[in-house]
Each structure stands twice: as C-alpha cells, then as structure tokens.
Design a protein around this motif. Structure first.
Motif, PDB file in Angstrom:
ATOM      1  N   ASP A  84       0.820  -1.212   0.000  1.00  8.90           N
ATOM      2  CA  ASP A  84       0.000   0.000   0.000  1.00  8.90           C
ATOM      3  C   ASP A  84       0.858   1.267   0.000  1.00  8.90           C
ATOM      4  N   SER A  85       1.898   1.252  -0.778  1.00  3.58           N
ATOM      5  CA  SER A  85       2.818   2.391  -0.871  1.00  3.58           C
ATOM      6  C   SER A  85       2.149   3.579  -1.552  1.00  3.58           C
ATOM      7  N   ALA A  86       2.595   4.766  -1.200  1.00  4.77           N
ATOM      8  CA  ALA A  86       2.128   5.983  -1.873  1.00  4.77           C
ATOM      9  C   ALA A  86       2.568   5.996  -3.335  1.00  4.77           C
ATOM     10  N   TYR A  88       2.584   3.263  -5.532  1.00  2.00           N
ATOM     11  CA  TYR A  88       2.070   2.001  -6.042  1.00  2.00           C
ATOM     12  C   TYR A  88       2.427   0.846  -5.111  1.00  2.00           C
ATOM     13  N   ARG A  89       3.583   0.263  -5.249  1.00  2.18           N
ATOM     14  CA  ARG A  89       4.113  -0.780  -4.369  1.00  2.18           C
ATOM     15  C   ARG A  89       5.564  -0.432  -4.099  1.00  2.18           C
ATOM     16  N   SER A  90       6.109  -0.966  -3.006  1.00  2.00           N
ATOM     17  CA  SER A  90       7.514  -0.692  -2.730  1.00  2.00           C
ATOM     18  C   SER A  90       8.174  -1.865  -2.026  1.00  2.00           C
ATOM     19  N   ILE A  91       9.481  -1.928  -2.192  1.00  2.00           N
ATOM     20  CA  ILE A  91      10.323  -2.915  -1.519  1.00  2.00           C
ATOM     21  C   ILE A  91      11.390  -2.124  -0.771  1.00  2.00           C
ATOM     22  N   HIS A  92      11.432  -2.312   0.548  1.00  2.00           N
ATOM     23  CA  HIS A  92      12.318  -1.526   1.409  1.00  2.00           C
ATOM     24  C   HIS A  92      13.769  -1.988   1.312  1.00  2.00           C
ATOM     25  N   ILE A  93      14.674  -1.005   1.264  1.00  2.00           N
ATOM     26  CA  ILE A  93      16.124  -1.242   1.284  1.00  2.00           C
ATOM     27  C   ILE A  93      16.597  -0.968   2.709  1.00  2.00           C
ATOM     28  N   SER A  94      17.417  -1.837   3.263  1.00  2.00           N
ATOM     29  CA  SER A  94      17.802  -1.761   4.678  1.00  2.00           C
ATOM     30  C   SER A  94      18.782  -0.637   5.011  1.00  2.00           C
ATOM     31  N   TYR A  95      18.703   0.476   4.297  1.00  2.00           N
ATOM     32  CA  TYR A  95      19.474   1.674   4.634  1.00  2.00           C
ATOM     33  C   TYR A  95      18.802   2.370   5.810  1.00  2.00           C
ATOM     34  N   PRO A  96      19.543   2.849   6.787  1.00  2.00           N
ATOM     35  CA  PRO A  96      21.003   2.844   6.939  1.00  2.00           C
ATOM     36  C   PRO A  96      21.493   1.543   7.573  1.00  2.00           C
ATOM     37  N   ASN A  97      22.655   1.081   7.096  1.00  2.00           N
ATOM     38  CA  ASN A  97      23.287  -0.064   7.744  1.00  2.00           C
ATOM     39  C   ASN A  97      24.165   0.458   8.897  1.00  2.00           C
ATOM     40  N   GLU A  98      24.858  -0.432   9.568  1.00  2.00           N
ATOM     41  CA  GLU A  98      25.659  -0.020  10.737  1.00  2.00           C
ATOM     42  C   GLU A  98      26.721   1.007  10.371  1.00  2.00           C
ATOM     43  N   GLU A  99      27.373   0.821   9.231  1.00  2.11           N
ATOM     44  CA  GLU A  99      28.400   1.776   8.787  1.00  2.11           C
ATOM     45  C   GLU A  99      27.791   3.162   8.555  1.00  2.11           C
ATOM     46  N   ASP A 100      26.617   3.190   7.928  1.00  3.79           N
ATOM     47  CA  ASP A 100      25.929   4.469   7.684  1.00  3.79           C
ATOM     48  C   ASP A 100      25.570   5.163   8.999  1.00  3.79           C
ATOM     49  N   LYS A 101      25.104   4.388   9.965  1.00  9.92           N
ATOM     50  CA  LYS A 101      24.726   4.944  11.272  1.00  9.92           C
ATOM     51  C   LYS A 101      25.946   5.504  12.007  1.00  9.92           C
ATOM     52  N   LEU A 102      27.069   4.772  11.957  1.00 11.98           N
ATOM     53  CA  LEU A 102      28.298   5.245  12.607  1.00 11.98           C
ATOM     54  C   LEU A 102      28.801   6.532  11.965  1.00 11.98           C
ATOM     55  N   ARG A 103      28.771   6.587  10.634  1.00 11.72           N
ATOM     56  CA  ARG A 103      29.223   7.785   9.908  1.00 11.72           C
ATOM     57  C   ARG A 103      28.351   8.984  10.298  1.00 11.72           C
ATOM     58  N   ALA A 104      27.031   8.790  10.293  1.00 16.28           N
ATOM     59  CA  ALA A 104      26.119   9.882  10.638  1.00 16.28           C
ATOM     60  C   ALA A 104      26.328  10.343  12.078  1.00 16.28           C
ATOM     61  N   LYS A 105      26.530   9.387  12.983  1.00 14.27           N
ATOM     62  CA  LYS A 105      26.751   9.742  14.391  1.00 14.27           C
ATOM     63  C   LYS A 105      28.025  10.570  14.540  1.00 14.27           C
ATOM     64  N   ALA A 106      29.084  10.147  13.843  1.00 14.31           N
ATOM     65  CA  ALA A 106      30.353  10.877  13.906  1.00 14.31           C
ATOM     66  C   ALA A 106      30.213  12.293  13.357  1.00 14.31           C
TER      67      ALA A 106
END
Length: 165
Positions: A84-86, A88-106
C-alpha cells in the motif's frame, strides 16, 4: 503472407515465453549502477533483466543525511514489501546499515531512512516512460508500475542489493 504472419507469431510467443521463464524463478541479487541509471536482477550470476531507473534529485555520491536527495551506495538487504505504498508498491532497502549509522553519528547528523524501490509517482502528469527519464525521488529507486509488478514476483524479502556509484 499468412506463412510470414505465422512465423512472426511463433517467434513472438517464443520470446515472451522465454522471458516469462527467465523471470519465473526468484532473484538472488539485485545490482544498481547509479551512473548508468540501471538496475539488474540476477539469479546464480546470470542477469535476468535490466531496468532503467529514476533516483533522487542528487544521485551522485553516497547518501549521508536525511533530505540530501541522494540514493545510498553499498550492500543492503531488501527486507520487506509494502503493498500500500504511496508510489504504487515498494520494496524496502535496509538503509542505513551499521556503517551508515556510525558515519552519521560521527558527523552529528541523521542518516535518514525509508529508502525503497517503488513504482510511479501518482501525482505526475508525465506518462510512465517519460517520468523515468528524470531523477525525481527523494533518494529512492523508481521503476514503472508494470516493472514493479515484475519485481514484486521475483524479489523476496532477504534478497541482497548492491548499489554502486
């Protein structure tokens, strides 16, 4: 003339049948090449189909923060489907991963999230194929609704996706 028609019809049926057969199994990898605006669906190292994609307004570089209009780069998992995506349909990508989270935190920023492969923008006045010529998402990966139906059938949650520059 009738013979030519029959031969042409047989060739078309054969091609559509082999295409349907190629996509009848499940994908085991999705590869996005941002510089080529393409997404490939693979099974056992063989490309089943390549799609032209639209991305965020600023597709170059890795997504760093919420609202930067970039599509992330790296290895992720397609972890759930949303019927029921806005868009049509969607498939979620697991962003942010751990590396992305660490970079953003830093950096003291929010990495953002809710990055999807999805269908068309229902508010666009452009026909689907014309819409695909422009990068219009907020960092997601867009295909036509017809293509989304194909992807829906061949991608199961847990399928890895690699997003390359």
């Amino acid at each position: 003339m009738l013979r030519l028609f029959c031969v042409t019809l047989c060739v078309l049926v054969s091609l559509s049948s082999s295409f349907a057969h190629a996509l009848s199994g499940k994908a085991d990898l999705v590869i996005v090449k941002k510089s080529e605006s393409s997404m490939q669906i693979l099974r056992q190292g063989k490309v089943l189909k390549t799609y032209h994609i639209a991305m965020g307004d600023a597709p170059q570089g890795h997504k760093l923060t919420e609202g930067d209009q970039r599509t992330p780069q790296g290895r992720y998992i397609l972890d759930y489907k949303k019927s029921d995506s806005a868009f049509y349909r969607s498939i979620h990508i697991s962003y942010p991963n751990e590396e992305d989270k660490l970079r953003a935190k830093a950096l003291g920023i929010s990495p953002g999230g809710l990055i999807m492969i999805h269908g068309e923008n229902p508010k666009s006045k452009l026909p689907p194929l014309e819409q695909q010529k422009y990068n219009w998402t907020n960092g997601c990966i867009a295909v036509t609704n017809k293509e989304m139906d194909e992807l829906w059938q061949v991608i199961d949650p847990g399928t890895p996706i690699e997003i390359w520059p």
